[in-house]
Design a protein around this motif. Sequence first.
Motif, PDB file in Angstrom:
ATOM      1  N   MET A 188      21.740   3.039   3.163  1.00 30.75           N
ATOM      2  CA  MET A 188      21.706   1.083   4.012  1.00 30.75           C
ATOM      3  C   MET A 188      21.000   0.654   2.979  1.00 30.75           C
ATOM      4  O   MET A 188      20.482  -0.753   3.340  1.00 30.75           O
ATOM      5  N   HIS A 189      19.628   1.360   2.313  1.00 32.10           N
ATOM      6  CA  HIS A 189      18.485   0.981   2.410  1.00 32.10           C
ATOM      7  C   HIS A 189      18.499   0.013   0.884  1.00 32.10           C
ATOM      8  O   HIS A 189      18.441  -1.258   0.388  1.00 32.10           O
ATOM      9  N   LEU A 190      19.641   0.504   0.300  1.00 30.31           N
ATOM     10  CA  LEU A 190      20.351  -0.524  -1.422  1.00 30.31           C
ATOM     11  C   LEU A 190      21.405  -1.795  -0.663  1.00 30.31           C
ATOM     12  O   LEU A 190      20.769  -2.202  -1.872  1.00 30.31           O
ATOM     13  N   ALA A 191      21.673  -1.117   0.154  1.00 27.22           N
ATOM     14  CA  ALA A 191      22.360  -2.345   0.136  1.00 27.22           C
ATOM     15  C   ALA A 191      21.423  -3.884   0.839  1.00 27.22           C
ATOM     16  O   ALA A 191      21.761  -4.590   0.598  1.00 27.22           O
ATOM     17  N   ASN A 192      20.316  -3.699   1.465  1.00 23.08           N
ATOM     18  CA  ASN A 192      19.078  -3.938   2.285  1.00 23.08           C
ATOM     19  C   ASN A 192      18.416  -5.054   1.273  1.00 23.08           C
ATOM     20  O   ASN A 192      19.279  -6.011   0.774  1.00 23.08           O
ATOM     21  N   ASP A 201       0.631  -1.110  -0.004  1.00 22.90           N
ATOM     22  CA  ASP A 201       0.008   0.637   0.136  1.00 22.90           C
ATOM     23  C   ASP A 201       0.740   1.514   0.011  1.00 22.90           C
ATOM     24  O   ASP A 201       0.335   2.630  -0.203  1.00 22.90           O
ATOM     25  N   VAL A 202       1.865   1.002  -0.114  1.00 19.47           N
ATOM     26  CA  VAL A 202       3.006   1.983  -0.239  1.00 19.47           C
ATOM     27  C   VAL A 202       3.417   2.432  -1.686  1.00 19.47           C
ATOM     28  O   VAL A 202       4.438   1.222  -1.650  1.00 19.47           O
ATOM     29  N   PRO A 203       3.108   3.087  -2.613  1.00 17.82           N
ATOM     30  CA  PRO A 203       3.574   3.152  -3.886  1.00 17.82           C
ATOM     31  C   PRO A 203       4.219   3.164  -3.968  1.00 17.82           C
ATOM     32  O   PRO A 203       5.092   2.337  -4.964  1.00 17.82           O
ATOM     33  N   TRP A 204       6.080   3.546  -3.017  1.00 17.66           N
ATOM     34  CA  TRP A 204       7.218   3.940  -3.941  1.00 17.66           C
ATOM     35  C   TRP A 204       7.267   2.306  -3.498  1.00 17.66           C
ATOM     36  O   TRP A 204       8.571   1.746  -4.609  1.00 17.66           O
ATOM     37  N   ILE A 205       7.054   1.936  -2.265  1.00 17.29           N
ATOM     38  CA  ILE A 205       7.253   0.582  -2.699  1.00 17.29           C
ATOM     39  C   ILE A 205       6.979  -0.298  -3.218  1.00 17.29           C
ATOM     40  O   ILE A 205       7.971  -1.550  -3.861  1.00 17.29           O
ATOM     41  N   ARG A 206       5.720  -0.211  -3.937  1.00 14.45           N
ATOM     42  CA  ARG A 206       5.112  -1.451  -4.213  1.00 14.45           C
ATOM     43  C   ARG A 206       6.181  -1.350  -5.541  1.00 14.45           C
ATOM     44  O   ARG A 206       5.755  -2.509  -6.650  1.00 14.45           O
ATOM     45  N   GLU A 207       6.023   0.016  -6.833  1.00 14.60           N
ATOM     46  CA  GLU A 207       6.821   0.328  -7.685  1.00 14.60           C
ATOM     47  C   GLU A 207       7.809  -0.404  -7.763  1.00 14.60           C
ATOM     48  O   GLU A 207       8.730  -0.529  -8.599  1.00 14.60           O
ATOM     49  N   GLN A 208       9.211  -0.284  -6.613  1.00 15.82           N
ATOM     50  CA  GLN A 208      10.131  -1.216  -6.414  1.00 15.82           C
ATOM     51  C   GLN A 208      10.137  -2.393  -6.588  1.00 15.82           C
ATOM     52  O   GLN A 208      11.097  -2.783  -6.873  1.00 15.82           O
ATOM     53  N   VAL A 250      -3.385 -23.667  13.666  1.00 18.80           N
ATOM     54  CA  VAL A 250      -2.069 -22.330  13.682  1.00 18.80           C
ATOM     55  C   VAL A 250      -2.457 -21.263  14.086  1.00 18.80           C
ATOM     56  O   VAL A 250      -3.624 -21.309  13.589  1.00 18.80           O
ATOM     57  N   ALA A 251      -1.875 -20.017  14.536  1.00 18.05           N
ATOM     58  CA  ALA A 251      -2.499 -18.650  14.498  1.00 18.05           C
ATOM     59  C   ALA A 251      -1.451 -17.772  14.444  1.00 18.05           C
ATOM     60  O   ALA A 251      -0.582 -17.984  14.017  1.00 18.05           O
ATOM     61  N   ARG A 252      -2.475 -17.160  13.657  1.00 21.60           N
ATOM     62  CA  ARG A 252      -1.690 -16.117  12.429  1.00 21.60           C
ATOM     63  C   ARG A 252      -1.848 -14.835  13.227  1.00 21.60           C
ATOM     64  O   ARG A 252      -2.819 -14.148  13.547  1.00 21.60           O
ATOM     65  N   ARG A 253      -0.431 -13.928  13.322  1.00 25.11           N
ATOM     66  CA  ARG A 253      -0.624 -12.083  12.950  1.00 25.11           C
ATOM     67  C   ARG A 253       0.735 -11.611  12.135  1.00 25.11           C
ATOM     68  O   ARG A 253       1.204 -11.492  11.924  1.00 25.11           O
ATOM     69  N   GLN A 254      -0.108 -10.512  11.529  1.00 30.94           N
ATOM     70  CA  GLN A 254       0.130  -9.568  10.839  1.00 30.94           C
ATOM     71  C   GLN A 254       0.565  -8.313  11.468  1.00 30.94           C
ATOM     72  O   GLN A 254      -0.207  -8.121  12.104  1.00 30.94           O
ATOM     73  N   VAL A 255       1.466  -7.783  11.417  1.00 30.02           N
ATOM     74  CA  VAL A 255       2.329  -6.568  12.472  1.00 30.02           C
ATOM     75  C   VAL A 255       2.749  -5.180  11.482  1.00 30.02           C
ATOM     76  O   VAL A 255       3.790  -5.468  10.725  1.00 30.02           O
ATOM     77  N   ARG A 256       2.263  -4.063  11.237  1.00 28.56           N
ATOM     78  CA  ARG A 256       3.154  -3.350  10.564  1.00 28.56           C
ATOM     79  C   ARG A 256       4.214  -2.517  11.372  1.00 28.56           C
ATOM     80  O   ARG A 256       4.074  -2.133  12.828  1.00 28.56           O
ATOM     81  N   TRP A 257       4.819  -1.736  10.258  1.00 31.70           N
ATOM     82  CA  TRP A 257       6.363  -1.309  11.210  1.00 31.70           C
ATOM     83  C   TRP A 257       7.263  -0.730  10.492  1.00 31.70           C
ATOM     84  O   TRP A 257       6.782  -1.302   9.217  1.00 31.70           O
ATOM     85  N   SER A 258       8.171  -0.084  10.482  1.00 34.43           N
ATOM     86  CA  SER A 258       9.001   0.428   9.898  1.00 34.43           C
ATOM     87  C   SER A 258      10.438   0.788  10.747  1.00 34.43           C
ATOM     88  O   SER A 258      10.184   1.190  12.224  1.00 34.43           O
ATOM     89  N   ARG A 259      11.183   1.733   9.719  1.00 35.61           N
ATOM     90  CA  ARG A 259      12.777   2.101   9.977  1.00 35.61           C
ATOM     91  C   ARG A 259      13.255   2.963   9.193  1.00 35.61           C
ATOM     92  O   ARG A 259      12.329   2.817   8.022  1.00 35.61           O
ATOM     93  N   GLY A 262      17.348  14.065   0.424  1.00 31.99           N
ATOM     94  CA  GLY A 262      17.686  14.513   2.266  1.00 31.99           C
ATOM     95  C   GLY A 262      18.517  12.421   1.753  1.00 31.99           C
ATOM     96  O   GLY A 262      19.302  12.460   3.065  1.00 31.99           O
ATOM     97  N   GLU A 263      18.043  11.672   1.083  1.00 32.25           N
ATOM     98  CA  GLU A 263      19.324  10.620   1.378  1.00 32.25           C
ATOM     99  C   GLU A 263      18.658   9.536   2.243  1.00 32.25           C
ATOM    100  O   GLU A 263      19.367   9.018   2.952  1.00 32.25           O
ATOM    101  N   GLU A 264      17.357   9.792   3.096  1.00 38.31           N
ATOM    102  CA  GLU A 264      16.847   9.085   3.748  1.00 38.31           C
ATOM    103  C   GLU A 264      15.768   8.644   4.013  1.00 38.31           C
ATOM    104  O   GLU A 264      14.905   9.683   3.080  1.00 38.31           O
ATOM    105  N   LEU A 265      15.072   7.380   3.694  1.00 42.56           N
ATOM    106  CA  LEU A 265      13.766   7.373   3.673  1.00 42.56           C
ATOM    107  C   LEU A 265      13.336   5.932   4.768  1.00 42.56           C
ATOM    108  O   LEU A 265      13.997   5.821   5.692  1.00 42.56           O
ATOM    109  N   GLU A 266      11.861   5.746   4.903  1.00 45.52           N
ATOM    110  CA  GLU A 266      11.387   4.780   6.135  1.00 45.52           C
ATOM    111  C   GLU A 266      10.434   3.268   4.959  1.00 45.52           C
ATOM    112  O   GLU A 266       9.825   3.501   4.642  1.00 45.52           O
TER     113      GLU A 266
END
Length: 253
Positions: A200-204, A144-151, A185-194, A236-240
């Motif tokens: 660092m993002h490109l290395a990841n 649902d994050v456009p730039w992440i989906r496009e990447q 089996v139980a399932r759980r989904q958690v949204r989080w960010s850094r 700014g060369e910083e992203l979430e």
Amino acid sequence: MTASSRAQSFDVAAAQYAASRPAYPAVLFDSVEELSGCRLAGARVADVGAGTGIASALLRERGAEVIAVEPGEAMAGEFHQALSGVPIVRGDGNALPLAEASCDLITYAQSWQWTDPGRSLPEALRVLRAGGALAIWWNTTAFDVPWIREQHERIALHCGVKPRAAVRPSDSEAIRLAGLTGLRVARRQVRWSRTVSLDMHLANIGSRSAFLVLEEDARHAFFLDERERLGRAFPGEELEETYILDLLVALRP
């Protein structure tokens, strides 16, 4: 390219993996305790496909008695440097080098997909004590994050792999796909960010198996273009980076 070849590819980028891969939020381990009924403090936990020790370190911080299982020599070397006090043995989930009924909990952080559930599930059940649990999880794409989906779509196209469906599987389908049908089996989904630097993002993303199996020229071409593209989007060369952490906990019958 076989799944086995891709699984083994991480050894060539072990240091990059250790430095750039995301960890996991505290709520993950709260959820593991809740869904498994196993308090981590004092629990005997096998972290399988432990890699460089990202999950093992967090499990140990929660008081778990961790033993790691990792097939890759370089990955195990990074693990030992980071967690010299945690035992690590060479092996994989299809044939665990662990004694029968020796663990309260078995975890697979980003690694269950590299196993054959027809073999790895019976192995997990063999190693678990009565009342034990198997916990598997992944940091998955926040579509649902456009730039992440496009990447994600650019990566799939460049690496010649099929993009993942933007619609997440239902609980029953996720359990089936993981090969856990027939268990509780139980399932759980958690949204989080850094928030990280662009480098660092490109290395990841460069530490992913889809890139590691490419020729160097193909990798270089993608990251040259991607750095320019993201540099314009994030001056700014910083992203979430946003993730949907998908957790499945199966109880031993």
